[in-house]
Structure formats: structure tokens, C-alpha cells
Design a protein around this motif. Structure first.
Motif, mmCIF file in Angstrom:
data_model
loop_
_atom_site.group_PDB
_atom_site.id
_atom_site.type_symbol
_atom_site.label_atom_id
_atom_site.label_comp_id
_atom_site.label_asym_id
_atom_site.label_seq_id
_atom_site.Cartn_x
_atom_site.Cartn_y
_atom_site.Cartn_z
ATOM 1 N N LEU A 1 -1.119 2.140 6.974
ATOM 2 C CA LEU A 1 -2.113 1.903 5.929
ATOM 3 C C LEU A 1 -2.892 3.170 5.601
ATOM 4 C CD1 LEU A 1 -3.394 -1.614 6.964
ATOM 5 C CD2 LEU A 1 -2.298 -1.036 4.804
ATOM 6 N N THR B 1 0.822 -1.203 0.000
ATOM 7 C CA THR B 1 0.000 0.000 0.000
ATOM 8 C C THR B 1 0.857 1.255 0.000
ATOM 9 O OG1 THR B 1 -1.750 -1.162 1.183
ATOM 10 C CG2 THR B 1 -1.843 1.219 1.213
ATOM 11 N N GLY C 1 0.870 3.737 -3.088
ATOM 12 C CA GLY C 1 0.426 5.093 -2.773
ATOM 13 C C GLY C 1 1.469 6.133 -3.118
ATOM 14 N N GLY D 1 -3.676 0.622 -4.987
ATOM 15 C CA GLY D 1 -3.294 0.994 -3.630
ATOM 16 C C GLY D 1 -4.494 1.155 -2.710
ATOM 17 N N GLY E 1 -0.679 5.324 3.405
ATOM 18 C CA GLY E 1 -0.648 4.790 2.044
ATOM 19 C C GLY E 1 -1.965 4.973 1.323
ATOM 20 N N LEU E 2 -3.065 4.782 2.041
ATOM 21 C CA LEU E 2 -4.387 4.986 1.445
ATOM 22 C C LEU E 2 -4.597 6.435 1.032
ATOM 23 C CD1 LEU E 2 -6.734 2.815 3.668
ATOM 24 C CD2 LEU E 2 -6.673 2.807 1.190
ATOM 25 N N ALA F 1 -5.687 -2.486 -2.002
ATOM 26 C CA ALA F 1 -4.777 -3.180 -1.078
ATOM 27 C C ALA F 1 -4.872 -2.587 0.322
ATOM 28 C CB ALA F 1 -3.343 -3.095 -1.595
ATOM 29 N N GLY F 2 -4.970 -1.264 0.411
ATOM 30 C CA GLY F 2 -5.076 -0.618 1.715
ATOM 31 C C GLY F 2 -6.390 -0.906 2.414
#
Length: 104
Positions: free
Chosen positions: A78, A31, A35, A58, A81-82, A61-62
Motif C-alpha cells: 500500500l 491502489t 498508482g 489511488g 502504491g500510495l 483507496a490506499g
């Protein structure tokens, strides 16, 4: 002296409960990489295909990583990354979208 018997988890980067979380750590790394890629490539107008697709992957996955995460540190990474994936995805969509005139 009960505090003397507790394990030291302050130095742990991912697992604050003292156990290993290989799936969650992998999702966190994926992620963050997706991201970051989406966010950086979204700054360039011609890379809208890369930014929109990596942002979408991303986000997925996040989201799954948030669903299976077990510790606060995993969730924190997370969310970072999100956020980067979402910004990259939306800017990529604004610059041309997932297919960018190839389809349609």
C-alpha cells in the motif's frame, strides 16, 4: 520442537497471519494499479487529467487500505502504491489539474 508446529507463512504473498484478507488484498491491488497508472501517465504532459484523477483515487483507496490493513506485507504494498499515486497526482496537478481548464 514448538517451531515444528508453526504454519509456514513464508511462501504467502499477502497474508502473513495465515488467514484470508479479501478486502485488504483488493484494496492493495487497486491502489497499485491506480498508482502505477498515475505515475506513468504523469510523465506525459497531455495526460494530466488521467494522472491527477487516478492519483487522487489511488491516494483515497490506499489511505482506506492502510486504515483496514492487518499485515505488514499489505502495508508495504500500500505504501508503494500510495507513493506512486501521490507522485502521479502532484505531477498531474502541476501539468493542468483535475479539470485542466474545462471548468473555471
Amino acid at each position: 520442537m514448538a517451531q515444528a508446529m508453526r504454519p509456514n507463512t513464508a511462501g504467502s504473498l499477502f497474508a502473513t497471519d495465515g488467514r484470508r484478507h479479501p478486502l485488504q488484498d483488493t484494496l492493495l491491488a487497486v491502489t497499485l494499479v491506480l498508482g502505477l497508472t498515475a505515475f506513468i501517465s504523469a510523465m506525459f504532459h497531455d495526460l494530466h487529467l488521467l494522472s491527477s484523477w487516478t492519483g487522487l483515487l489511488g491516494i483515497m483507496a490506499g489511505a482506506y487500505g492502510q486504515w483496514v490493513s492487518e499485515t505488514t506485507r499489505e502495508r508495504f504494498g500500500l505504501v508503494l502504491g500510495l507513493g506512486a499515486a501521490a507522485v502521479g497526482f502532484f505531477l498531474g496537478m502541476a501539468h493542468g489539474g483535475l479539470f485542466g481548464g474545462v471548468v473555471g
